[in-house]
Design a protein around this motif. Structure first.
Motif, mmCIF file in Angstrom:
data_model
loop_
_atom_site.group_PDB
_atom_site.id
_atom_site.type_symbol
_atom_site.label_atom_id
_atom_site.label_comp_id
_atom_site.label_asym_id
_atom_site.label_seq_id
_atom_site.Cartn_x
_atom_site.Cartn_y
_atom_site.Cartn_z
ATOM 1 N N PRO A 16 0.816 -1.218 0.000
ATOM 2 C CA PRO A 16 0.000 0.000 0.000
ATOM 3 C C PRO A 16 0.849 1.266 0.000
ATOM 4 C CG PRO A 16 -0.860 -1.592 1.580
ATOM 5 C CD PRO A 16 0.444 -2.141 1.091
ATOM 6 N N GLU A 17 1.975 1.226 0.701
ATOM 7 C CA GLU A 17 2.859 2.389 0.755
ATOM 8 C C GLU A 17 3.453 2.697 -0.621
ATOM 9 O OE1 GLU A 17 3.109 0.317 4.804
ATOM 10 O OE2 GLU A 17 2.940 -0.256 2.694
ATOM 11 N N ALA A 18 3.725 1.651 -1.400
ATOM 12 C CA ALA A 18 4.266 1.847 -2.749
ATOM 13 C C ALA A 18 3.190 2.449 -3.658
ATOM 14 C CB ALA A 18 4.786 0.538 -3.316
ATOM 15 N N ALA A 19 1.975 1.938 -3.538
ATOM 16 C CA ALA A 19 0.874 2.478 -4.344
ATOM 17 C C ALA A 19 0.647 3.949 -4.025
ATOM 18 C CB ALA A 19 -0.398 1.672 -4.092
ATOM 19 N N GLU A 20 0.718 4.294 -2.739
ATOM 20 C CA GLU A 20 0.507 5.681 -2.319
ATOM 21 C C GLU A 20 1.623 6.585 -2.846
ATOM 22 O OE1 GLU A 20 -1.554 8.792 -0.690
ATOM 23 O OE2 GLU A 20 -2.169 6.697 -0.901
ATOM 24 N N ALA A 21 2.852 6.077 -2.836
ATOM 25 C CA ALA A 21 3.971 6.876 -3.342
ATOM 26 C C ALA A 21 3.851 7.123 -4.839
ATOM 27 C CB ALA A 21 5.291 6.164 -3.032
ATOM 28 N N MET A 22 3.242 6.199 -5.546
ATOM 29 C CA MET A 22 3.114 6.310 -7.002
ATOM 30 C C MET A 22 2.006 7.278 -7.421
ATOM 31 S SD MET A 22 3.400 2.274 -7.958
ATOM 32 C CE MET A 22 3.010 2.525 -9.693
ATOM 33 N N GLY A 205 6.821 -3.948 -5.035
ATOM 34 C CA GLY A 205 6.755 -2.744 -5.845
ATOM 35 C C GLY A 205 5.992 -3.021 -7.134
ATOM 36 N N PRO A 206 5.935 -2.041 -8.031
ATOM 37 C CA PRO A 206 5.180 -2.207 -9.284
ATOM 38 C C PRO A 206 5.961 -2.991 -10.325
ATOM 39 C CG PRO A 206 6.178 -0.046 -9.213
ATOM 40 C CD PRO A 206 6.482 -0.682 -7.881
ATOM 41 N N LYS A 207 5.241 -3.565 -11.275
ATOM 42 C CA LYS A 207 5.869 -4.205 -12.420
ATOM 43 C C LYS A 207 6.339 -3.136 -13.405
ATOM 44 C CE LYS A 207 2.729 -8.078 -11.837
ATOM 45 N NZ LYS A 207 2.102 -7.446 -10.645
ATOM 46 N N GLY A 208 7.402 -3.446 -14.139
ATOM 47 C CA GLY A 208 7.855 -2.536 -15.182
ATOM 48 C C GLY A 208 9.004 -1.640 -14.805
ATOM 49 N N VAL A 209 9.622 -1.867 -13.630
ATOM 50 C CA VAL A 209 10.768 -1.056 -13.237
ATOM 51 C C VAL A 209 11.729 -1.914 -12.421
ATOM 52 C CG1 VAL A 209 9.685 -0.179 -11.123
ATOM 53 C CG2 VAL A 209 11.534 1.125 -12.202
ATOM 54 N N GLY A 247 11.146 2.800 -5.073
ATOM 55 C CA GLY A 247 11.810 3.429 -3.937
ATOM 56 C C GLY A 247 11.086 3.171 -2.629
ATOM 57 N N ALA A 248 9.767 3.322 -2.643
ATOM 58 C CA ALA A 248 8.985 3.095 -1.422
ATOM 59 C C ALA A 248 9.062 1.632 -0.993
ATOM 60 C CB ALA A 248 7.535 3.499 -1.654
ATOM 61 N N ALA A 249 9.006 0.718 -1.967
ATOM 62 C CA ALA A 249 9.108 -0.706 -1.648
ATOM 63 C C ALA A 249 10.473 -1.026 -1.052
ATOM 64 C CB ALA A 249 8.862 -1.537 -2.906
ATOM 65 N N ALA A 250 11.516 -0.428 -1.609
ATOM 66 C CA ALA A 250 12.871 -0.655 -1.103
ATOM 67 C C ALA A 250 13.021 -0.119 0.318
ATOM 68 C CB ALA A 250 13.887 0.003 -2.030
ATOM 69 N N LYS A 251 12.434 1.033 0.572
ATOM 70 C CA LYS A 251 12.481 1.622 1.925
ATOM 71 C C LYS A 251 11.818 0.687 2.933
ATOM 72 C CE LYS A 251 11.377 6.012 4.282
ATOM 73 N NZ LYS A 251 10.288 5.640 5.216
ATOM 74 N N LEU A 252 10.702 0.088 2.546
ATOM 75 C CA LEU A 252 10.007 -0.852 3.419
ATOM 76 C C LEU A 252 10.854 -2.084 3.706
ATOM 77 C CD1 LEU A 252 6.342 -0.793 2.074
ATOM 78 C CD2 LEU A 252 7.101 -0.107 4.356
ATOM 79 N N LEU A 253 11.618 -2.541 2.707
ATOM 80 C CA LEU A 253 12.486 -3.697 2.926
ATOM 81 C C LEU A 253 13.422 -3.453 4.097
ATOM 82 C CD1 LEU A 253 13.625 -4.775 -0.663
ATOM 83 C CD2 LEU A 253 11.954 -5.926 0.800
ATOM 84 N N SER A 254 13.968 -2.262 4.151
ATOM 85 C CA SER A 254 14.894 -1.929 5.231
ATOM 86 C C SER A 254 14.160 -1.795 6.567
ATOM 87 C CB SER A 254 15.618 -0.622 4.910
ATOM 88 O OG SER A 254 16.321 -0.721 3.683
ATOM 89 N N GLU A 255 13.008 -1.141 6.553
ATOM 90 C CA GLU A 255 12.278 -0.875 7.790
ATOM 91 C C GLU A 255 11.663 -2.138 8.391
ATOM 92 O OE1 GLU A 255 10.869 3.696 6.683
ATOM 93 O OE2 GLU A 255 9.440 2.034 6.547
ATOM 94 N N ARG A 256 11.273 -3.077 7.522
ATOM 95 C CA ARG A 256 10.541 -4.259 7.979
ATOM 96 C C ARG A 256 11.382 -5.530 7.943
ATOM 97 N NH1 ARG A 256 4.577 -4.313 7.458
ATOM 98 N NH2 ARG A 256 4.994 -6.560 7.342
ATOM 99 N N ALA A 257 12.679 -5.416 7.783
ATOM 100 C CA ALA A 257 13.522 -6.589 7.554
ATOM 101 C C ALA A 257 13.340 -7.658 8.635
ATOM 102 C CB ALA A 257 14.984 -6.169 7.462
ATOM 103 N N GLU A 258 13.452 -7.280 9.890
ATOM 104 C CA GLU A 258 13.351 -8.271 10.961
ATOM 105 C C GLU A 258 11.940 -8.841 11.058
ATOM 106 O OE1 GLU A 258 14.790 -6.856 14.688
ATOM 107 O OE2 GLU A 258 16.768 -6.312 13.921
ATOM 108 N N GLU A 259 10.949 -7.976 10.939
ATOM 109 C CA GLU A 259 9.556 -8.419 11.026
ATOM 110 C C GLU A 259 9.214 -9.370 9.885
ATOM 111 O OE1 GLU A 259 5.058 -6.406 10.954
ATOM 112 O OE2 GLU A 259 6.855 -5.151 10.983
ATOM 113 N N ASP A 260 9.605 -9.009 8.668
ATOM 114 C CA ASP A 260 9.329 -9.860 7.512
ATOM 115 C C ASP A 260 10.030 -11.206 7.639
ATOM 116 O OD1 ASP A 260 7.716 -7.965 6.347
ATOM 117 O OD2 ASP A 260 9.178 -7.324 4.843
ATOM 118 N N HIS A 261 11.286 -11.181 8.091
ATOM 119 C CA HIS A 261 12.044 -12.417 8.219
ATOM 120 C C HIS A 261 11.390 -13.368 9.219
ATOM 121 C CE1 HIS A 261 15.464 -15.152 8.486
ATOM 122 N NE2 HIS A 261 15.406 -15.029 9.792
#
Length: 376
Positions: A16-22, A205-209, A247-261
């Motif tokens: 959702p954060e990626a969609a909002e950033a777009m 993140g979105p397709k196409g990039v 960019g937003a998806a990448a930022k989330l990867l860093s912020e949520r790394a431990e939680e996602d893992h």
């Protein structure tokens, strides 16, 4: 009813954060980021913010290098391979890669072979891992580039890319890492890499990039010719919306790394316990937990997928789903056609709910049992 989604290696749900950033760059802020007027400069600034976010996810701050946006990992890999090898002297026109690589690598090196480049495709063991002693014997001073995937898209095996990169560096060769499935999920030894390819839609993140990270000092010939909008060497109008989404998806990867893992490990434990009677394909240890490639003797995977319409899962790579051939990855680890055709891939991650996963696994098991009972 929307099917329960267990195909995270094919693509991931958009965060959702990626969609909002777009959204702003799809609506009122639609300007070309390469235009000189104010609206264009605002769009260009959004692209640069996204570039910094992706670079941060790669932990590129300590490494000298440049990040170029592309249309996806396929373009990034093609550019890295063709652009680097075209710059190498005749004595270095040799590429070494692995039999389990993505088609973006294998098909590209096959094309390079027809262009006169020497190609060496190393086998892997039954666990899906390359033998480092074999690699050491084949990566030599004639080698210009070594390419290896961090996390295999079909069986989830994590290759020893740092060691492979060290072998390449010791021989003066460049090292390309396909980090599409591994970014934000397993450690990426960026300090060992010269080129790294990533894509947005595998990380929410979105397709196409996508993007290609290029170490300082590595020179690539352009793959696309035109305006040179990206750093003077990658042509084509960038989409600020797609870049912002990545960019937003990448930022989330860093912020949520431990939680996602932690979430993915728990799901994997649940899945392994639930799928009794199934055999794991690939290393049980050196793997990303969110990819479970399993087989059951006597089960037809294609029929299973058709029967269990309440669940979205696959029998292998979406990129090769229409070929009619068994997976080259499963063949490479020694499976015969019957074993490959009885294999399924279950992919889960950030937005997978445990109760939905349990329901999906029960549906798959029930359908498999029906198949086997009818065949008895």
């Amino acid at each position: 009813m929307t099917p329960i989604y267990l195909d995270y290696q094919a693509t991931t749900p958009l965060a959702p954060e990626a969609a909002e950033a777009m959204r702003p760059w799809l609506d009122e802020k639609f300007a070309n980021p390469h235009s000189a007027h104010r609206l264009g400069r605002e769009a260009a600034a959004a692209v640069e913010v996204a570039r910094e976010q992706v670079s941060a996810a790669l932990q590129a701050g300590k490494e000298g290098g440049r990040l170029f946006f592309t249309s996806g990992a396929t373009e990034a890999i093609n550019w890295a391979l063709k652009g680097a090898l075209s710059r190498l002297p005749d004595s270095r026109r040799r590429v070494v890669t692995l039999a389990t690589e993505h088609a973006a690598v294998l098909d590209t090196v096959e094309w390079l072979g027809r262009m006169g480049v020497e190609v060496d495709v190393l086998p892997v063991g039954p666990d899906g891992l390359v033998d480092l002693d074999l690699a050491a014997s084949r990566i030599d001073d004639r080698t210009g580039l070594v390419a290896a995937m961090l996390v295999n898209n079909e069986i989830g095996v994590v290759q020893p890319v740092a060691q492979l990169a060290e072998l390449a560096r010791d021989c003066g060769a460049l090292f390309l890492c396909d980090a599409v499935q591994g970014l934000g999920r397993v450690p990426l030894p960026l300090d060992s890499c010269d080129l790294v390819a990533v894509t947005a839609h595998k990380v929410h993140g979105p397709k196409g990039v996508g993007a290609l990270w290029v170490r300082d000092g590595v020179i690539l010939d352009p793959l696309l010719h035109g305006g040179g909008q990206e750093g003077g060497i990658r042509s084509g109008t960038l989409s600020p919306a797609l870049c912002a989404g990545l960019g937003a998806a990448a930022k989330l990867l860093s912020e949520r790394a431990e939680e996602d893992h932690a979430h993915v490990v728990k799901l994997a434990e649940t899945a392994r316990a639930r799928m009794q009677g199934w055999i794991l394909n690939g290393s049980p240890v050196e793997r990303y937990a969110g990819n479970l490639n399993i087989r059951r003797t006597g089960v037809d995977a294609a029929r299973l997928i058709a029967d269990v319409r309440q669940v979205a899962f696959s029998a292998g790579s979406a990129c090769a789903s229409g070929s009619g051939r068994t997976s080259h990855v499963l063949r490479a680890i020694g499976l015969d056609d019957a074993e490959a055709r009885s294999s399924i891939r279950l992919g889960f991650g950030r937005y997978t709910k445990e109760d939905e996963l349990i329901l999906a696994l029960d549906l798959i098991n029930e359908a498999a049992e029906r198949q086997l009972s009818l065949a008895a």
